[in-house]
Design a protein around this motif. Structure first.
Motif, PDB file in Angstrom:
ATOM      1  N   GLY A 163      42.607 -17.215  18.392  1.00 39.93           N
ATOM      2  CA  GLY A 163      42.589 -15.974  17.869  1.00 39.93           C
ATOM      3  C   GLY A 163      42.558 -15.837  16.348  1.00 39.93           C
ATOM      4  O   GLY A 163      41.833 -14.867  15.958  1.00 39.93           O
ATOM      5  N   ASP A 164      42.994 -16.845  15.623  1.00 39.00           N
ATOM      6  CA  ASP A 164      42.657 -17.015  14.132  1.00 39.00           C
ATOM      7  C   ASP A 164      41.260 -17.642  13.945  1.00 39.00           C
ATOM      8  O   ASP A 164      41.075 -18.001  12.634  1.00 39.00           O
ATOM      9  CB  ASP A 164      43.721 -17.509  13.299  1.00 39.00           C
ATOM     10  N   ASP A 165      40.582 -17.960  14.829  1.00 43.41           N
ATOM     11  CA  ASP A 165      39.317 -18.472  14.699  1.00 43.41           C
ATOM     12  C   ASP A 165      38.136 -17.626  15.254  1.00 43.41           C
ATOM     13  O   ASP A 165      37.189 -18.082  16.075  1.00 43.41           O
ATOM     14  CB  ASP A 165      39.050 -19.987  15.443  1.00 43.41           C
ATOM     15  N   GLN A 166      38.583 -16.169  15.271  1.00 37.38           N
ATOM     16  CA  GLN A 166      37.622 -15.386  15.357  1.00 37.38           C
ATOM     17  C   GLN A 166      36.841 -14.319  14.536  1.00 37.38           C
ATOM     18  O   GLN A 166      37.719 -14.384  13.248  1.00 37.38           O
ATOM     19  CB  GLN A 166      38.259 -14.236  16.625  1.00 37.38           C
ATOM     20  N   ARG A 167      35.705 -13.793  14.303  1.00 33.57           N
ATOM     21  CA  ARG A 167      35.126 -13.215  13.406  1.00 33.57           C
ATOM     22  C   ARG A 167      34.742 -11.769  13.728  1.00 33.57           C
ATOM     23  O   ARG A 167      34.363 -11.531  14.927  1.00 33.57           O
ATOM     24  CB  ARG A 167      33.819 -13.738  12.733  1.00 33.57           C
ATOM     25  N   GLY A 211      49.611  -9.141   6.461  1.00 38.07           N
ATOM     26  CA  GLY A 211      49.353  -8.734   7.753  1.00 38.07           C
ATOM     27  C   GLY A 211      50.480  -9.482   8.498  1.00 38.07           C
ATOM     28  O   GLY A 211      51.328 -10.229   8.284  1.00 38.07           O
ATOM     29  N   GLY A 212      50.656  -8.933   9.899  1.00 36.04           N
ATOM     30  CA  GLY A 212      51.485  -9.402  10.705  1.00 36.04           C
ATOM     31  C   GLY A 212      51.441 -10.688  11.217  1.00 36.04           C
ATOM     32  O   GLY A 212      52.446 -11.086  11.833  1.00 36.04           O
ATOM     33  N   GLU A 261      40.416 -12.219  11.133  1.00 32.55           N
ATOM     34  CA  GLU A 261      40.850 -13.369  11.100  1.00 32.55           C
ATOM     35  C   GLU A 261      42.166 -13.696  10.716  1.00 32.55           C
ATOM     36  O   GLU A 261      42.861 -14.288  11.168  1.00 32.55           O
ATOM     37  CB  GLU A 261      39.727 -14.367  10.274  1.00 32.55           C
ATOM     38  N   HIS A 262      42.416 -13.213   9.510  1.00 28.91           N
ATOM     39  CA  HIS A 262      43.999 -13.374   8.971  1.00 28.91           C
ATOM     40  C   HIS A 262      44.641 -12.462   9.760  1.00 28.91           C
ATOM     41  O   HIS A 262      45.878 -13.138   9.686  1.00 28.91           O
ATOM     42  CB  HIS A 262      43.667 -12.825   7.420  1.00 28.91           C
ATOM     43  N   GLY A 263      44.435 -11.621  10.279  1.00 29.77           N
ATOM     44  CA  GLY A 263      45.382 -10.926  11.265  1.00 29.77           C
ATOM     45  C   GLY A 263      45.607 -11.473  12.667  1.00 29.77           C
ATOM     46  O   GLY A 263      46.366 -11.330  13.418  1.00 29.77           O
ATOM     47  N   LEU A 279      44.827  -5.102  10.961  1.00 27.82           N
ATOM     48  CA  LEU A 279      44.568  -5.551   9.267  1.00 27.82           C
ATOM     49  C   LEU A 279      43.638  -5.287   8.969  1.00 27.82           C
ATOM     50  O   LEU A 279      43.329  -4.721   7.675  1.00 27.82           O
ATOM     51  CB  LEU A 279      44.955  -7.077   9.249  1.00 27.82           C
ATOM     52  N   LEU A 280      42.347  -5.135   9.801  1.00 26.77           N
ATOM     53  CA  LEU A 280      40.964  -4.663   9.202  1.00 26.77           C
ATOM     54  C   LEU A 280      41.134  -3.198   8.839  1.00 26.77           C
ATOM     55  O   LEU A 280      40.507  -2.868   7.663  1.00 26.77           O
ATOM     56  CB  LEU A 280      39.890  -5.051  10.042  1.00 26.77           C
ATOM     57  N   SER A 281      41.611  -2.510   9.688  1.00 25.62           N
ATOM     58  CA  SER A 281      41.845  -0.964   9.302  1.00 25.62           C
ATOM     59  C   SER A 281      42.677  -0.740   8.106  1.00 25.62           C
ATOM     60  O   SER A 281      42.155   0.111   7.467  1.00 25.62           O
ATOM     61  CB  SER A 281      42.349  -0.355  10.705  1.00 25.62           C
TER      62      SER A 281
END
Length: 292
Positions: A37-41, A73-74, A89-91, A100-102
């Protein structure tokens, strides 16, 4: 179609009134097989602004490398300055990543959203193929850094794989990521054009496959509005009423890292979207506008 709470509470409008102007967040994910999940863009970030009369729409593309302030972020992220697409990615990607992007975009623009959609590019390829491909007009010769395919200038029919490969290119293009943003906007227009040209009603099997493919490639948040009501509201929006908009900005290297930095005109754009005054802004800022 998957439904999730894609919007952060601070980025969500308290209530969506389909009789007023609407703002939707579209996020394109290049989710790859086996990626965590944290390796997605999120390489595509669009805000779709629809005025109250629903006779037109503005596709506002945000540069993925835009330097922004990202709130905590959560996913355990403590917040800080980074590129815009890093918020996803940070989210942690997926639902939390879009949240987090929103929240980041709300902090940047002051906008609250009426809904959001997360688009899986792998699924979108199948949608384009089921439409029978799309017609894209290549304006500058470019060779894909992903597949080695050479895209020669001229209008041409592209299948899903070729179209998505083309709109992912930014290197060796005169405008870099700005050209890529424009090509992504053009792809959305081409898909709407193709859907209108294809006589799907007389081919129920193909229509069913297309609907299933669209549903499989989308995760949506309609802010409590029934999806059927939203589609009914937007049913008369013609593809030729779409206008592509880019955020006034410029590339800048900071501490050896390449960013995109907001220009002074960016604030005026965000004011225009919030105040439903986009026609005037478009007329005054032709440099940042693409007629799709």
């Amino acid at each position: 179609m998957t439904r999730e709470d894609l919007l952060d509470a601070d980025a969500r409008r308290d209530r969506t009134d389909l009789d007023g102007a609407l703002n939707y967040l579209l996020v394109g994910s290049d989710r790859r097989p086996g990626a965590a999940g944290d390796d997605q863009r999120s390489d595509t970030i669009l805000v779709v602004h629809v005025p109250a009369d629903t006779k037109s729409a503005y596709l506002v593309s945000f540069p993925r490398d835009l330097l922004v302030s990202i709130p905590p972020g959560g996913n355990g992220y403590g917040g800080g300055s980074d590129k815009l697409n890093a918020a996803y990615e940070h989210g942690g990607g997926g639902e939390a990543g879009v949240q987090l992007l929103s929240a980041t975009l709300t902090r940047l623009t002051g906008l609250r959203f009426d809904g959001a959609a997360l688009i899986d590019f792998a699924g979108l390829r199948q949608v384009i193929d089921l439409l029978g491909g799309v017609r894209m007009c290549v304006d500058t010769e470019v060779r894909s850094i992903h597949t080695g395919t050479l895209f020669s200038p001229g209008c041409q029919q592209m299948d899903g794989a070729r179209a998505l490969d083309y709109v992912r290119q930014r290197y060796d293009l005169p405008g870099g990521d700005y050209d890529r943003q424009r090509h992504q906007q053009q792809l959305l227009r081409a898909m709407l054009d193709r859907a209108g040209e294809t006589n799907l009603r007389r081919d129920p099997v193909r229509l069913d496959r297309l609907i299933r493919a669209v549903g499989a490639s989308l995760t949506v948040d309609t802010n409590g509005v029934p999806l059927e009501d939203l589609l009914l509201t937007l049913r008369d929006l013609p593809p030729d009423a779409l206008t592509g908009v880019q955020v006034p900005s410029h590339p800048q290297t900071i501490d050896g890292i390449s960013y995109v930095v907001l220009d002074g005109g960016g604030g005026a754009l965000f004011d225009a979207v919030r105040g439903a005054r986009m026609p005037g802004w478009v007329q005054a800022n032709p440099r940042w506008v693409t007629r799709l």
